[in-house]
Design an enzyme around this catalytic site. Structure first.
Site, PDB file in Angstrom:
ATOM      1  N   ASP A   9       3.252 116.305 115.997  1.00 35.09           N
ATOM      2  CA  ASP A   9       3.868 117.513 116.538  1.00 35.09           C
ATOM      3  C   ASP A   9       3.870 118.589 115.470  1.00 35.09           C
ATOM      4  OD1 ASP A   9       4.272 115.969 118.740  1.00 35.09           O
ATOM      5  OD2 ASP A   9       6.464 116.045 118.698  1.00 35.09           O
ATOM      6  N   ASP A 130       7.215 116.410 132.065  1.00 31.77           N
ATOM      7  CA  ASP A 130       8.327 116.368 131.120  1.00 31.77           C
ATOM      8  C   ASP A 130       9.617 116.440 131.923  1.00 31.77           C
ATOM      9  OD1 ASP A 130       6.459 116.437 128.998  1.00 31.77           O
ATOM     10  OD2 ASP A 130       6.301 118.604 129.233  1.00 31.77           O
TER      11      ASP A 130
END
Length: 242
Positions: A9, A130
């Protein structure tokens, strides 16, 4: 064979992890994402999951050059998500060595773009579901949509996308272990390959997920557990391969 996919990330050019998607709760794990990618490959990784967190929040490819550098530095497929909202950005990534592009926000707000992208780039498009509770979150998980995750999944079934990434935001970055109830519901209503993200803490989570391969679980994305050392990537890969 179930894949174990390390996550990188990106925020401000560094390797980070968020806690439950909270941009105010960031842990920095290194300032050289390219070297981190090479380390994962050396340990046996067969695919990398890269997220442009800054891009997800801003709605544009903030770390485009860094993502491409990562993709060119390794000899395994790289998938990338975060801030990808148009066909031009998709094409730029795929033409620069990225294997697959992950769409999230646009899957809710511009489903026709997803279909067009999947048609134009066969096998190159993934969609990220998500989920907070049972509702889909977008814009770097900062906004909620009034859309049930199973409803969105079923709409994507015939869209031409190559697969789904299912993230339970409450578990992401927490190392609390995997929770399979919502995942199993998803696997029961779609035929697309599904990859789980969020919650993996130890090798026991990999063992627990392995039987779901028969239901269509294609892989699991692992982040904080690798950086914190609670999960050994080589051992996880060995168990996932059966």
């Amino acid at each position: 064979m179930m894949l174990v996919i390390p996550a990188i990330d990106l925020k401000d050019g560094k390797c980070v992890r968020l806690y439950q998607g909270d941009y105010g709760r960031v842990t920095i794990y290194g300032d050289d994402p390219v070297s981190q990618a090479r380390r994962f490959v050396a340990e046996g990784a067969e695919k990398l999951h890269v997220v442009d967190l800054s891009g997800a929040k801003e709605g544009r490819a903030v770390h485009f050059d860094l993502v491409v550098e990562i993709a060119k530095a390794v000899n395994i497929p790289v998938e990338v998500g975060g801030g990808i909202r148009d066909l031009e950005t998709i094409e730029r990534y795929l033409s620069c060595g990225v294997h697959q592009v992950i769409l999230g926000t646009v899957a809710c707000r511009n489903p026709e773009l997803v279909r067009e992208a999947a048609s134009r780039f066969p096998g190159g498009i993934l969609v990220s579901l998500d989920v907070r509770g049972e509702r889909v979150a977008v814009s770097g998980w900062t906004e909620a949509e009034d859309l049930h995750y199973l409803e969105l999944a079923q709409k994507l079934e015939d869209s031409g996308v190559a697969g789904l990434i299912f993230t339970e935001i409450e578990r992401d970055g927490t190392q609390e272990g995997v929770y399979t109830e919502r995942l199993e519901k998803l696997l029961s209503v779609v035929s697309l390959p599904v990859v789980l993200a969020g919650g993996v803490a130890t090798i026991e989570d990999i063992r627990r997920l392995k039987p779901l391969e028969e239901m269509g679980l294609f892989g699991v994305i692992v982040g904080r557990a690798l950086y914190e050392g609670t999960l050994d990537l080589r051992e996880a890969l060995r168990i996932a391969r059966g």
